[in-house]
Write a protein that holds these residues in place. Structure first.
Motif, short mmCIF file in Angstrom:
data_model
loop_
_atom_site.label_atom_id
_atom_site.label_comp_id
_atom_site.label_asym_id
_atom_site.label_seq_id
_atom_site.Cartn_x
_atom_site.Cartn_y
_atom_site.Cartn_z
N ILE A 98 -4.43 54.91 43.01
CA ILE A 98 -3.40 53.86 42.86
C ILE A 98 -2.06 54.51 42.53
CG2 ILE A 98 -2.65 51.88 41.48
CD1 ILE A 98 -4.91 51.14 43.37
N MET A 99 -2.08 55.51 41.63
CA MET A 99 -0.84 56.24 41.30
C MET A 99 -0.29 56.97 42.52
SD MET A 99 0.34 55.59 38.36
CE MET A 99 1.62 56.83 38.38
N ASP A 100 -1.17 57.54 43.32
CA ASP A 100 -0.73 58.24 44.54
C ASP A 100 -0.02 57.27 45.49
OD1 ASP A 100 -1.83 60.57 43.52
OD2 ASP A 100 -3.62 60.48 44.79
N THR A 101 -0.60 56.10 45.69
CA THR A 101 0.01 55.09 46.55
C THR A 101 1.34 54.64 45.96
OG1 THR A 101 -2.16 54.34 47.30
CG2 THR A 101 -0.30 52.83 47.61
N ALA A 102 1.39 54.41 44.65
CA ALA A 102 2.63 53.99 43.99
C ALA A 102 3.72 55.04 44.18
CB ALA A 102 2.37 53.75 42.50
N THR A 103 3.38 56.30 43.99
CA THR A 103 4.35 57.38 44.15
C THR A 103 4.86 57.44 45.59
OG1 THR A 103 3.29 58.64 42.39
CG2 THR A 103 4.69 59.88 43.91
N GLN A 104 3.96 57.26 46.53
CA GLN A 104 4.35 57.28 47.94
C GLN A 104 5.32 56.15 48.25
OE1 GLN A 104 1.21 56.23 50.68
NE2 GLN A 104 2.12 57.47 52.32
N ARG A 105 5.04 54.95 47.78
CA ARG A 105 5.92 53.81 48.03
C ARG A 105 7.28 53.98 47.36
NH1 ARG A 105 3.26 49.22 50.05
NH2 ARG A 105 1.54 50.01 51.30
N LEU A 106 7.28 54.54 46.15
CA LEU A 106 8.56 54.80 45.47
C LEU A 106 9.39 55.80 46.25
CD1 LEU A 106 7.34 54.90 41.77
CD2 LEU A 106 8.74 53.11 42.86
N GLN A 107 8.76 56.82 46.80
CA GLN A 107 9.48 57.81 47.60
C GLN A 107 10.04 57.18 48.88
OE1 GLN A 107 10.49 60.82 46.66
NE2 GLN A 107 9.59 60.19 44.72
N GLN A 108 9.27 56.28 49.49
CA GLN A 108 9.75 55.58 50.69
C GLN A 108 10.97 54.73 50.35
OE1 GLN A 108 6.27 53.44 51.90
NE2 GLN A 108 5.41 55.17 53.04
N LEU A 109 10.93 54.04 49.21
CA LEU A 109 12.07 53.23 48.80
C LEU A 109 13.27 54.11 48.49
CD1 LEU A 109 13.26 50.46 48.19
CD2 LEU A 109 12.36 50.67 45.86
N LYS A 110 13.04 55.21 47.82
CA LYS A 110 14.13 56.13 47.49
C LYS A 110 14.81 56.63 48.75
CE LYS A 110 15.08 60.46 45.13
NZ LYS A 110 14.48 61.61 44.46
N GLN A 111 14.03 56.95 49.78
CA GLN A 111 14.61 57.40 51.04
C GLN A 111 15.49 56.33 51.67
OE1 GLN A 111 11.21 58.62 53.32
NE2 GLN A 111 11.13 60.64 52.40
N GLN A 112 15.12 55.08 51.52
CA GLN A 112 15.91 53.98 52.06
C GLN A 112 17.23 53.80 51.31
OE1 GLN A 112 14.92 51.20 54.29
NE2 GLN A 112 13.09 52.26 54.94
N LEU A 113 17.21 54.10 50.01
CA LEU A 113 18.37 53.80 49.15
C LEU A 113 19.33 54.96 48.93
CD1 LEU A 113 16.61 51.67 46.40
CD2 LEU A 113 17.95 50.84 48.35
N VAL A 114 18.84 56.18 49.02
CA VAL A 114 19.70 57.32 48.68
C VAL A 114 20.26 57.97 49.93
CG1 VAL A 114 19.80 59.54 47.50
CG2 VAL A 114 18.42 57.70 46.57
#
Length: 114
Positions: A98-114
């Protein structure tokens, strides 16, 4: 559990853009009021049936959330296990997958925003 190393704390975005970016990754703007909003992503542990929510807290630093041009600042990112009838418990251990999936989704969002 607060996720300290998300890379999202302090990131700023217009509401409309943040809504679109978050939705592409699977987040929903769930709770909001004039000056703050939370974005939630539901993650389910199939083995135990437990539900976890990855939550991003934001606060308006320009304008109000009535306007799509309001600027939001991401303040905190955390994850918790859903409890009955409706709440999150932040002290329970979170399974690694679950943490791995959460980290992956956060990285995807970060790529969209930064």
């Amino acid at each position: 559990m607060i996720i300290e190393n998300s890379g999202l704390n302090g990131v700023q975005s217009e509401l409309n853009y943040l809504d679109d970016a978050a939705e592409k990754v699977g987040f929903v703007r769930w709770q909001w009021e004039y000056y703050r909003a939370t974005y939630d992503l539901k993650l389910v542990d199939r083995a135990s049936g437990s539900e976890y929510f990855l939550r991003i807290n934001t606060r308006a630093i320009e304008g109000k959330l009535e306007s799509p041009h309001a600027v939001l600042n991401i303040e905190a990112v955390y994850i918790g296990r859903a409890t009955f009838p409706h709440g999150l418990e932040y002290e329970s251990p979170v399974p690694q997958h679950i943490m791995d999936t959460a980290t992956q989704r956060l990285q995807q969002l970060k790529q969209q925003l930064v």
